[in-house]
Motif scaffolding. Structure first.
Motif, PDB file in Angstrom:
ATOM      1  N   GLY A  91      -0.961 -11.099  -6.397  1.00  0.00           N
ATOM      2  CA  GLY A  91      -0.931 -10.452  -5.085  1.00  0.00           C
ATOM      3  C   GLY A  91      -2.058  -9.474  -4.815  1.00  0.00           C
ATOM      4  O   GLY A  91      -2.663  -9.498  -3.746  1.00  0.00           O
ATOM      5  N   HIS A  92      -2.323  -8.587  -5.769  1.00  0.00           N
ATOM      6  CA  HIS A  92      -3.389  -7.611  -5.530  1.00  0.00           C
ATOM      7  C   HIS A  92      -3.934  -7.036  -6.828  1.00  0.00           C
ATOM      8  O   HIS A  92      -3.317  -7.160  -7.884  1.00  0.00           O
ATOM      9  CB  HIS A  92      -2.937  -6.495  -4.591  1.00  0.00           C
ATOM     10  CG  HIS A  92      -1.799  -5.645  -5.070  1.00  0.00           C
ATOM     11  ND1 HIS A  92      -0.485  -5.899  -4.755  1.00  0.00           N
ATOM     12  CD2 HIS A  92      -1.773  -4.526  -5.839  1.00  0.00           C
ATOM     13  CE1 HIS A  92       0.301  -4.980  -5.284  1.00  0.00           C
ATOM     14  NE2 HIS A  92      -0.450  -4.133  -5.964  1.00  0.00           N
ATOM     15  N   VAL A  93      -5.100  -6.449  -6.691  1.00  0.00           N
ATOM     16  CA  VAL A  93      -5.745  -5.754  -7.804  1.00  0.00           C
ATOM     17  C   VAL A  93      -6.081  -4.349  -7.319  1.00  0.00           C
ATOM     18  O   VAL A  93      -6.560  -4.165  -6.199  1.00  0.00           O
ATOM     19  CB  VAL A  93      -7.044  -6.468  -8.252  1.00  0.00           C
ATOM     20  CG1 VAL A  93      -7.713  -5.694  -9.380  1.00  0.00           C
ATOM     21  CG2 VAL A  93      -6.750  -7.898  -8.696  1.00  0.00           C
ATOM     22  N   HIS A 110       0.012  -6.828   3.254  1.00  0.00           N
ATOM     23  CA  HIS A 110      -0.396  -5.438   3.450  1.00  0.00           C
ATOM     24  C   HIS A 110      -1.631  -5.067   2.640  1.00  0.00           C
ATOM     25  O   HIS A 110      -2.543  -4.413   3.126  1.00  0.00           O
ATOM     26  CB  HIS A 110       0.766  -4.505   3.088  1.00  0.00           C
ATOM     27  CG  HIS A 110       0.444  -3.044   3.178  1.00  0.00           C
ATOM     28  ND1 HIS A 110      -0.117  -2.329   2.144  1.00  0.00           N
ATOM     29  CD2 HIS A 110       0.603  -2.162   4.200  1.00  0.00           C
ATOM     30  CE1 HIS A 110      -0.273  -1.067   2.504  1.00  0.00           C
ATOM     31  NE2 HIS A 110       0.156  -0.935   3.755  1.00  0.00           N
ATOM     32  N   HIS A 111      -1.648  -5.459   1.366  1.00  0.00           N
ATOM     33  CA  HIS A 111      -2.877  -5.195   0.608  1.00  0.00           C
ATOM     34  C   HIS A 111      -3.163  -6.259  -0.438  1.00  0.00           C
ATOM     35  O   HIS A 111      -2.258  -6.831  -1.033  1.00  0.00           O
ATOM     36  CB  HIS A 111      -2.899  -3.804  -0.015  1.00  0.00           C
ATOM     37  CG  HIS A 111      -1.770  -3.476  -0.935  1.00  0.00           C
ATOM     38  ND1 HIS A 111      -0.519  -3.115  -0.502  1.00  0.00           N
ATOM     39  CD2 HIS A 111      -1.711  -3.434  -2.295  1.00  0.00           C
ATOM     40  CE1 HIS A 111       0.253  -2.859  -1.540  1.00  0.00           C
ATOM     41  NE2 HIS A 111      -0.438  -3.062  -2.656  1.00  0.00           N
ATOM     42  N   THR A 112      -4.451  -6.482  -0.592  1.00  0.00           N
ATOM     43  CA  THR A 112      -4.993  -7.411  -1.582  1.00  0.00           C
ATOM     44  C   THR A 112      -5.840  -6.635  -2.581  1.00  0.00           C
ATOM     45  O   THR A 112      -5.926  -6.980  -3.743  1.00  0.00           O
ATOM     46  CB  THR A 112      -5.843  -8.488  -0.881  1.00  0.00           C
ATOM     47  OG1 THR A 112      -4.969  -9.275  -0.063  1.00  0.00           O
ATOM     48  CG2 THR A 112      -6.551  -9.379  -1.870  1.00  0.00           C
ATOM     49  N   PHE A 161      -6.848  -0.070 -12.428  1.00  0.00           N
ATOM     50  CA  PHE A 161      -5.611   0.720 -12.416  1.00  0.00           C
ATOM     51  C   PHE A 161      -4.463  -0.232 -12.762  1.00  0.00           C
ATOM     52  O   PHE A 161      -3.787  -0.067 -13.766  1.00  0.00           O
ATOM     53  CB  PHE A 161      -5.464   1.363 -11.040  1.00  0.00           C
ATOM     54  CG  PHE A 161      -4.162   2.087 -10.785  1.00  0.00           C
ATOM     55  CD1 PHE A 161      -3.359   2.535 -11.816  1.00  0.00           C
ATOM     56  CD2 PHE A 161      -3.761   2.343  -9.481  1.00  0.00           C
ATOM     57  CE1 PHE A 161      -2.159   3.191 -11.563  1.00  0.00           C
ATOM     58  CE2 PHE A 161      -2.578   3.004  -9.221  1.00  0.00           C
ATOM     59  CZ  PHE A 161      -1.783   3.419 -10.260  1.00  0.00           C
ATOM     60  N   HIS A 162      -4.267  -1.256 -11.952  1.00  0.00           N
ATOM     61  CA  HIS A 162      -3.250  -2.264 -12.266  1.00  0.00           C
ATOM     62  C   HIS A 162      -3.528  -3.536 -11.468  1.00  0.00           C
ATOM     63  O   HIS A 162      -4.374  -3.539 -10.578  1.00  0.00           O
ATOM     64  CB  HIS A 162      -1.838  -1.742 -11.945  1.00  0.00           C
ATOM     65  CG  HIS A 162      -1.556  -1.563 -10.476  1.00  0.00           C
ATOM     66  ND1 HIS A 162      -1.751  -0.384  -9.815  1.00  0.00           N
ATOM     67  CD2 HIS A 162      -1.091  -2.432  -9.535  1.00  0.00           C
ATOM     68  CE1 HIS A 162      -1.410  -0.520  -8.545  1.00  0.00           C
ATOM     69  NE2 HIS A 162      -1.010  -1.750  -8.338  1.00  0.00           N
ATOM     70  N   PHE A 163      -2.839  -4.597 -11.797  1.00  0.00           N
ATOM     71  CA  PHE A 163      -2.858  -5.785 -10.950  1.00  0.00           C
ATOM     72  C   PHE A 163      -1.431  -6.279 -10.812  1.00  0.00           C
ATOM     73  O   PHE A 163      -0.550  -5.910 -11.600  1.00  0.00           O
ATOM     74  CB  PHE A 163      -3.850  -6.843 -11.432  1.00  0.00           C
ATOM     75  CG  PHE A 163      -3.571  -7.435 -12.774  1.00  0.00           C
ATOM     76  CD1 PHE A 163      -3.596  -6.673 -13.916  1.00  0.00           C
ATOM     77  CD2 PHE A 163      -3.329  -8.795 -12.893  1.00  0.00           C
ATOM     78  CE1 PHE A 163      -3.358  -7.230 -15.162  1.00  0.00           C
ATOM     79  CE2 PHE A 163      -3.094  -9.370 -14.126  1.00  0.00           C
ATOM     80  CZ  PHE A 163      -3.107  -8.574 -15.262  1.00  0.00           C
ATOM     81  N   ILE A 185       7.998  -2.796  -9.880  1.00  0.00           N
ATOM     82  CA  ILE A 185       8.210  -2.388 -11.277  1.00  0.00           C
ATOM     83  C   ILE A 185       6.860  -2.520 -11.981  1.00  0.00           C
ATOM     84  O   ILE A 185       6.064  -3.415 -11.665  1.00  0.00           O
ATOM     85  CB  ILE A 185       9.273  -3.233 -12.026  1.00  0.00           C
ATOM     86  CG1 ILE A 185       8.982  -4.731 -11.923  1.00  0.00           C
ATOM     87  CG2 ILE A 185      10.671  -2.937 -11.518  1.00  0.00           C
ATOM     88  CD1 ILE A 185       9.867  -5.593 -12.826  1.00  0.00           C
ATOM     89  N   TYR A 186       6.605  -1.628 -12.917  1.00  0.00           N
ATOM     90  CA  TYR A 186       5.351  -1.642 -13.669  1.00  0.00           C
ATOM     91  C   TYR A 186       5.659  -1.671 -15.164  1.00  0.00           C
ATOM     92  O   TYR A 186       6.608  -1.026 -15.621  1.00  0.00           O
ATOM     93  CB  TYR A 186       4.523  -0.378 -13.398  1.00  0.00           C
ATOM     94  CG  TYR A 186       3.992  -0.242 -11.990  1.00  0.00           C
ATOM     95  CD1 TYR A 186       2.730  -0.697 -11.655  1.00  0.00           C
ATOM     96  CD2 TYR A 186       4.751   0.381 -10.995  1.00  0.00           C
ATOM     97  CE1 TYR A 186       2.221  -0.553 -10.364  1.00  0.00           C
ATOM     98  CE2 TYR A 186       4.257   0.526  -9.699  1.00  0.00           C
ATOM     99  CZ  TYR A 186       2.988   0.061  -9.396  1.00  0.00           C
ATOM    100  OH  TYR A 186       2.498   0.201  -8.117  1.00  0.00           O
ATOM    101  N   HIS A 187       4.833  -2.405 -15.900  1.00  0.00           N
ATOM    102  CA  HIS A 187       4.921  -2.409 -17.358  1.00  0.00           C
ATOM    103  C   HIS A 187       3.536  -2.710 -17.913  1.00  0.00           C
ATOM    104  O   HIS A 187       2.595  -2.953 -17.137  1.00  0.00           O
ATOM    105  CB  HIS A 187       5.936  -3.457 -17.837  1.00  0.00           C
ATOM    106  CG  HIS A 187       5.514  -4.864 -17.567  1.00  0.00           C
ATOM    107  ND1 HIS A 187       5.528  -5.411 -16.307  1.00  0.00           N
ATOM    108  CD2 HIS A 187       5.034  -5.838 -18.387  1.00  0.00           C
ATOM    109  CE1 HIS A 187       5.083  -6.646 -16.361  1.00  0.00           C
ATOM    110  NE2 HIS A 187       4.770  -6.935 -17.623  1.00  0.00           N
TER     111      HIS A 187
END
Ligand SMILES: [Fe+2]
Length: 304
Positions: free
Chosen positions: A137-139, A178-180, A192-194, A233-235
């Motif tokens: 979805g996004h980076v 909303h964001h890519t 930061f994350h993907f 959720i983040y991991h």
């Protein structure tokens, strides 16, 4: 001007070869599409790959792949970029599954591959279960100056700003999502994350249980972000990259309306792109804060 229509893939430098291969195939449930002497490529949908792992000594993001809208040649796209002062080079067979692409660097030196056509995936998912997200979805990555990133992606690649958190955290869209891309102004550099999209909240719940069975702890969430309003959720993956799974991301189905498809949890009616305050509830509307150091926004203004 050329215009990006979607995020196609992310390239990671992978240190823990076995752990990363295991995570993206068995746990995330993506299908191994191609193996090269120095890498592995996994699909998440109809195209050759969404995640590329190239074995290296330092973990992190190597590049992102963005698909161009329209059907002109890459030489024409290169000319348009050159006219705007953005150097790029046409590369052949640099990325498996992409016969030809345009390589350029953003203002922070992040490598971007622009392409028009990816090879199809032979198989989108492993077939053995796993998380099985619907798409990459996004980076999100750290930048020196978020305003500078906004100008670069707006003026050269056709992105639109989706939301700001003050003037240091920028969300940009290139299609209805909303964001890519996210740009977080920080003293840090790199990714930061993907993030991967899940079908709905019950898919998020199933994924929490699946990660628990694998002894992979969540580092933040479930929660609902302010900007974008997605459940998150983040991991960490085995290399320590932050991976987000999300659902219910805001979408602007009709760009001409200028607002996101209405939802009962929106603050505004209608919900338009706006500048959010730097406040814990902008990060998580459900109130639970991220762990210390998560994101590390640099509030020092860089508006030049
Ligand atoms: Fe995210």
């Amino acid at each position: 001007m050329i215009r990006v229509s979607k995020l196609g893939f992310i390239g990671l430098s992978a240190v823990d070869r076995d752990g990363m291969a295991e995570y993206y195939s068995r746990i995330m449930g993506l299908a191994k599409q191609e193996e090269t002497p120095d890498g592995l490529y996994f699909s998440c949908g109809p195209e050759h790959h969404a995640v590329g792992l190239r074995f290296g000594s330092e973990p992190g993001m190597e590049h992102i792949g963005l698909e161009l809208a329209g059907d002109g040649s890459l030489a024409e796209a290169q000319k348009a970029l050159a006219a705007a002062g953005v150097p790029s080079e046409i590369r052949s067979d640099t990325v498996p599954g992409i016969a030809e692409c345009l390589r350029l660097a953003d203002p922070d030196g992040a490598t971007i591959y622009l392409y028009r056509q990816a090879e199809p995936s032979a198989k989108a998912y492993s077939g053995n279960g796993g998380v099985a997200p619907t798409k990459l979805g996004h980076v999100a990555y750290f930048v020196e100056n978020a305003k500078r990133s906004e100008r670069f992606f707006t003026e050269n690649l056709g992105f639109r700003w989706a939301d700001w958190v003050e003037d240091v955290f920028l969300f940009m869209r290139c299609n209805a999502d909303h964001h890519t891309l996210n740009f977080l102004q920080s003293a840090k550099r790199g990714m930061f994350h993907f993030a991967f999209e899940l079908r709905d909240f019950s898919h998020v719940e199933q994924t929490c249980d699946l990660l628990a069975r694998e002894n992979i702890p969540l580092i933040w969430g479930p929660g609902r972000h302010g900007a974008g309003h997605n459940i998150f959720i983040y991991h960490h993956d085995p290399d320590g990259n932050i991976v987000e799974y999300f659902a219910e991301l805001d979408r602007m189905s009709d760009e001409s309306l200028g607002y996101y498809d209405p939802k009962p949890y929106h603050e505004d009616s209608p919900q338009r792109p706006k500048v959010w305050p730097h406040h814990p509830l902008s990060g998580n509307k459900w109130g639970v804060r991220p762990p210390d150091g998560f994101g590390a926004i640099n509030l020092a203004r860089k508006t030049a």
